[in-house]
Write a protein that holds these residues in place. Structure first.
Motif, mmCIF file in Angstrom:
data_model
loop_
_atom_site.group_PDB
_atom_site.id
_atom_site.type_symbol
_atom_site.label_atom_id
_atom_site.label_comp_id
_atom_site.label_asym_id
_atom_site.label_seq_id
_atom_site.Cartn_x
_atom_site.Cartn_y
_atom_site.Cartn_z
ATOM 1 N N LYS A 1 46.502 -27.776 3.102
ATOM 2 C CA LYS A 1 47.228 -27.422 4.582
ATOM 3 C C LYS A 1 48.629 -28.362 4.665
ATOM 4 O O LYS A 1 49.220 -27.898 5.671
ATOM 5 N N CYS A 2 48.765 -29.219 3.780
ATOM 6 C CA CYS A 2 50.086 -29.955 3.925
ATOM 7 C C CYS A 2 51.125 -29.190 3.242
ATOM 8 O O CYS A 2 52.285 -29.369 3.618
ATOM 9 N N LYS A 3 50.920 -27.891 2.706
ATOM 10 C CA LYS A 3 51.909 -27.126 2.511
ATOM 11 C C LYS A 3 52.732 -26.311 3.502
ATOM 12 O O LYS A 3 53.962 -26.473 3.456
ATOM 13 N N ALA A 4 52.286 -26.250 4.664
ATOM 14 C CA ALA A 4 53.019 -26.027 5.661
ATOM 15 C C ALA A 4 53.951 -26.893 6.352
ATOM 16 O O ALA A 4 54.804 -26.599 6.777
ATOM 17 N N ILE A 5 53.659 -28.329 6.260
ATOM 18 C CA ILE A 5 54.323 -29.335 6.657
ATOM 19 C C ILE A 5 55.585 -29.429 5.728
ATOM 20 O O ILE A 5 56.626 -29.565 6.214
ATOM 21 N N PHE A 6 55.352 -29.283 4.434
ATOM 22 C CA PHE A 6 56.344 -29.251 3.527
ATOM 23 C C PHE A 6 57.220 -28.122 3.650
ATOM 24 O O PHE A 6 58.614 -28.278 3.827
ATOM 25 N N GLU A 7 56.727 -26.937 3.924
ATOM 26 C CA GLU A 7 58.001 -25.691 4.076
ATOM 27 C C GLU A 7 58.697 -25.967 5.550
ATOM 28 O O GLU A 7 59.883 -25.482 5.480
ATOM 29 N N GLN A 8 58.101 -26.551 6.320
ATOM 30 C CA GLN A 8 58.542 -26.605 7.720
ATOM 31 C C GLN A 8 59.973 -27.586 7.446
ATOM 32 O O GLN A 8 60.814 -27.226 8.141
ATOM 33 N N GLY B 1 62.821 -25.188 -1.796
ATOM 34 C CA GLY B 1 61.674 -25.662 -2.713
ATOM 35 C C GLY B 1 61.552 -26.896 -2.882
ATOM 36 O O GLY B 1 60.782 -27.498 -3.378
ATOM 37 N N SER B 2 62.536 -27.679 -2.383
ATOM 38 C CA SER B 2 62.232 -29.110 -2.344
ATOM 39 C C SER B 2 63.063 -29.738 -0.978
ATOM 40 O O SER B 2 63.663 -29.114 -0.316
ATOM 41 N N PHE C 1 55.808 -34.717 -2.286
ATOM 42 C CA PHE C 1 55.694 -34.900 -0.955
ATOM 43 C C PHE C 1 54.333 -35.533 -0.699
ATOM 44 O O PHE C 1 54.342 -36.258 0.004
ATOM 45 N N ILE C 2 53.392 -34.980 -1.485
ATOM 46 C CA ILE C 2 51.950 -35.271 -1.240
ATOM 47 C C ILE C 2 51.794 -37.068 -1.326
ATOM 48 O O ILE C 2 51.221 -37.466 -0.808
ATOM 49 N N VAL C 3 52.497 -37.339 -2.454
ATOM 50 C CA VAL C 3 52.375 -38.756 -2.942
ATOM 51 C C VAL C 3 53.143 -39.394 -1.943
ATOM 52 O O VAL C 3 52.581 -40.577 -1.614
#
Length: 282
Positions: free
Chosen positions: A110-117, A124-125, A167-169
Motif C-alpha cells: 500500500k506504501c507504493k502509492a505514497i512512493f509514487e506520489q 523511479g527514485s 523508502f520502506i526502510v
C-alpha cells in the motif's frame, strides 16, 4: 498483444493467491518429523526453508565483534531501539514472525502509492528535495538536517536516489524514532501495524537487548523453532549473513530491515511491477 498476455498471466498468478509454500520440518518425538505448511504469495516459490538432517551450529561457536554507531542518527536509532526493547515483545518464536509475512507484505504494498506520489519526476527514485517534501506533507516532524541524515543513511547505492525498498526502510525508521506513537502520521494505520511487527521481530531476536542481533542470537531463535533438527544452524547462518552487511558479527536495526523486506518478497514484487510496466509500454 504478447505484452498484454504476459501482463494478464502475471495478474492471474497474483489472483491465485497463496501458491508458494514455506516448509518447516520440526522434530517432535525422537525420529518423528512434522511438516508445517502455510501458503504465501506466489513470489515465495523460490524461498524454501526445508530443514533436513545435517550439521548443527550451536551457540557460542563464534563470538561477535563489538560494534558502535558511526553516525549521530545511528546512535539515536540504537538508543531508541534499546528503550523499545525494555518493553518486551509479543513474538513467541521465529515461526510467529514468518506467519505474519503475508499481512506485512500486503501492508507494505500500500506504501507504493505514497512512493509514487512523491517521486514527482517519475524517475523511479526519490531525491533529497522530494523526500523533504514527502516528510512535510506527511507531517513527519524532522528537521532538514535529520531528513538529510536519514536520506544518506538509507541511500545504500550512494546514487542520490531512494528506491521503493529504501523508502520502506526510511518510513520504518521514522516510525521507530517518532515520539508520539498514538497519532498515525502517515495516514495508513495498517502500514504502521506492519512497522510495529517489524520492530517487534527485531526485539524478539535481540535476546540480550543491546540493540544488535548477533550470530548466537539468530542461531538460538532458529534452534528454538526447529528443536532437534541438525540443519537449523545452517539455516540461521544464511539468514544472518543476509543481514550482516559489514561482516562484523552484529546486525543493527537498519540492516535487519533491508533483509526483512527481502524475506517477505518485496524485491520480487518490485520486479513483477517493472515487468508489468514494460508490458504496458509494449
Amino acid at each position: 498483444m504478447k505484452g498484454r498476455d504476459r501482463m494478464n498471466k502475471t495478474r492471474s498468478s497474483k489472483q491465485q493467491g497463496w501458491l508458494g509454500r514455506f516448509h518447516f520440518l520440526i522434530h517432535q518425538q525422537q525420529q518423528t518429523l512434522v511438516l508445517l505448511e502455510f501458503q504465501l504469495p506466489s513470489y515465495f516459490r523460490s524461498i524454501h526453508i526445508t530443514l533436513t538432517m545435517g550439521g548443527k551450529l550451536t551457540k557460542g561457536d563464534e563470538s561477535p565483534m563489538t560494534s558502535a554507531p558511526t553516525t549521530k542518527l545511528e546512535a539515536k536509532i540504537l538508543k531508541t531501539m534499546r528503550s523499545r526493547e525494555s518493553q518486551g515483545t509479543s513474538m513467541k518464536s521465529f515461526n510467529t514472525i514468518i506467519l505474519k509475512f503475508p499481512k506485512i507484505d500486503a501492508s507494505l504494498r500500500k506504501c507504493k502509492a505514497i512512493f509514487e506520489q512523491f517521486d514527482e519526476d517519475k524517475s523511479g527514485s526519490i531525491d533529497p528535495k522530494e523526500l523533504n517534501h514527502c516528510f512535510r506533507e506527511l507531517k513527519i516532524d524532522f528537521t532538514d538536517e535529520e531528513i538529510k541524515d536519514i536520506f544518506e543513511e538509507c541511500d545504500i547505492n550512494d546514487d542520490m536516489g531512494i528506491n521503493f525498498k529504501e523508502f520502506i526502510v526510511i518510513l520504518c525508521l521514522v516510525y521507530l524514532l517518532k515520539k508520539d506513537r498514538s497519532n498515525s502520521r502517515m495516514g495508513i494505520p495498517d502500514l504502521e501495524t506492519a512497522f510495529e511487527t517489524m520492530v517487534d521481530s527485531f526485539v524478539f531476536l535481540d535476546k540480550n537487548k543491546d540493540g544488535y542481533v548477533s550470530k548466537d542470537e539468530m542461531v538460538g531463535a532458529i534452534n528454538e523453532t526447529t528443536s532437534g533438527e541438525r540443519s537449523s544452524g545452517r539455516i540461521a547462518m544464511r539468514r544472518f549473513e543476509e543481514m550482516d552487511w559489514d561482516k562484523n558479527g552484529m546486525v543493527n536495526f537498519k540492516e535487519f530491515l533491508f533483509a526483512f523486506t527481502k524475506w517477505i518478497g518485496l524485491e520480487d514484487a518490485e520486479d513483477e511491477d517493472e515487468e508489468e510496466e514494460e508490458d504496458i509500454n509494449e
